[in-house]
Design a protein around this motif. Structure first.
Motif, PDB file in Angstrom:
ATOM      1  N   GLY A  72      38.822  47.079  46.680  1.00 57.46           N
ATOM      2  CA  GLY A  72      40.192  47.582  46.901  1.00 57.46           C
ATOM      3  C   GLY A  72      41.230  46.784  46.159  1.00 57.46           C
ATOM      4  N   ASP A  73      40.876  46.320  44.960  1.00 50.66           N
ATOM      5  CA  ASP A  73      41.794  45.507  44.160  1.00 50.66           C
ATOM      6  C   ASP A  73      41.475  45.752  42.695  1.00 50.66           C
ATOM      7  N   PRO A  74      42.513  45.732  41.797  1.00 50.86           N
ATOM      8  CA  PRO A  74      42.249  45.939  40.363  1.00 50.86           C
ATOM      9  C   PRO A  74      41.331  44.865  39.766  1.00 50.86           C
ATOM     10  N   LEU A  75      41.367  43.644  40.325  1.00 52.14           N
ATOM     11  CA  LEU A  75      40.529  42.510  39.915  1.00 52.14           C
ATOM     12  C   LEU A  75      40.846  41.981  38.522  1.00 52.14           C
ATOM     13  N   PHE A  76      40.955  42.877  37.513  1.00 46.59           N
ATOM     14  CA  PHE A  76      41.265  42.444  36.144  1.00 46.59           C
ATOM     15  C   PHE A  76      42.297  43.402  35.559  1.00 46.59           C
TER      16      PHE A  76
END
Length: 321
Positions: free
Chosen positions: A52-56
């Motif tokens: 649940g996060d773009p991460l990059f």
């Protein structure tokens, strides 16, 4: 009920995360993992969805991790390292290993093996500790202890036919008699004198010695000549030194106690079979590094036979024969 972890987490995606974080480049990470550009894009989308996060985030050259990715990288790297270690066999480095090895043996085993073994460990594995325990009364009990790992190795003249237990012969030996010089002024006894003599015999659990000696007594009609049965071999030495009794014991022990106590030793004037002294371990620990190292050390130390312990000890009058 929560889904199992295996349905929530794809380990391949953790490898992907680790590769992207290290390279900061999707193309380089894909090459390291053997994935095409479309496969990388699809896997990264799944990874983002999983957390649940773009991460990059994309930059002009490569990618930059998000703050959440910075927090995630430590636990992910540690988890991957732990999982990788489960696929590797453990190692055992004697010089630095800290471990207690539990060895099953009788008191004659301690007398025979421990001095030379401890000297070897002090030189090659100074942080190891050896703890001896009494040999189990039955082969089945011994097999259970070896299987569970509550005993690492057993040493001695034990029944070799134990289910699930491996063994290796260290050396073969025979029996000898000991008596004080005044009991055997010629240094030996004839068969008739031997049968008339009073005897002390071992009654030691977990070894074949007691069984073989008792069989000899019965076969020669000497059972009524026994004045004592003792549970420790080394207790026999003092009884022999202070009384007019004769004892049969393993030759390597007879030579040692005769020298230390000023006793005579001589070959029994009756037929007695020889015996094999062996090292035993459970097949479950065939490849365990520490167990393998210790039993190999024992084989190298004792395969040529025991060396009687040195020292003068207590001396009595008379000479040994």
């Amino acid at each position: 009920m929560d889904k199992p972890l295996s349905r929530k987490l794809d380990l391949n995606l953790l490898d992907l995360f680790d590769a992207i974080y290290r390279t900061r480049n999707l193309t380089a990470a894909g090459k390291a993992l053997g994935l095409s550009q479309p496969a990388m894009s699809h896997a990264l989308a799944r990874l983002r969805d999983m957390y649940g996060d773009p991460l990059f985030v994309r930059l002009a050259k490569g990618v930059e991790p998000t703050p959440f990715a910075d927090e995630l990288v430590g636990p992910v790297s540690q988890a991957l390292q732990i999982l990788a270690q489960t696929l590797e066999k453990g190692s055992f480095v004697p010089a630095i290993a800290r471990r207690v090895f539990r060895l099953a043996m009788t008191d004659v085993g301690e007398h025979t093996f421990l001095p030379r073994l401890i000297r070897h460990l002090q030189h090659h594995a100074p942080r190891l500790c050896v703890e001896t325990v009494a040999t189990s009364a039955s082969p089945e009990e011994l097999a259970q202890e070896l299987s569970k790992g509550t005993i690492d190795l057993a040493l001695g003249a034990i029944n070799p036919d134990i289910a699930g237990v491996r063994s290796r012969i260290l050396f073969s030996d025979v029996y000898a008699c000991v008596a004080r010089p005044s009991t055997v002024p010629r240094g030996t006894l004839s068969l008739a004198e031997f049968k008339r003599a009073r005897h002390v015999v071992p009654n030691v659990a977990g070894t074949n010695h007691s069984l073989l000696i008792e069989r000899m007594l019965v076969a020669n009609g000497m059972s009524e000549q026994v004045v004592a049965r003792v549970t420790h071999f080394l207790a026999i030495a003092e009884l022999v030194a202070d009384t007019d009794v004769v004892a049969i014991m393993p030759r390597n022990l007879a030579l040692s106690v005769a020298r230390r106590w000023g006793l005579c030793h001589f070959a029994p004037p009756v037929q007695m079979p020889g015996y094999d002294v062996m090292v035993y371990w459970h097949k479950r620990h065939d490849q365990e590094p520490g167990n393998t190292w210790l039993r190999q050390a024992i084989v190298e130390l004792f395969q040529g036979g025991p060396q009687p312990a040195g020292g003068t000890g207590r001396k009595r009058g008379g000479s040994t024969r």
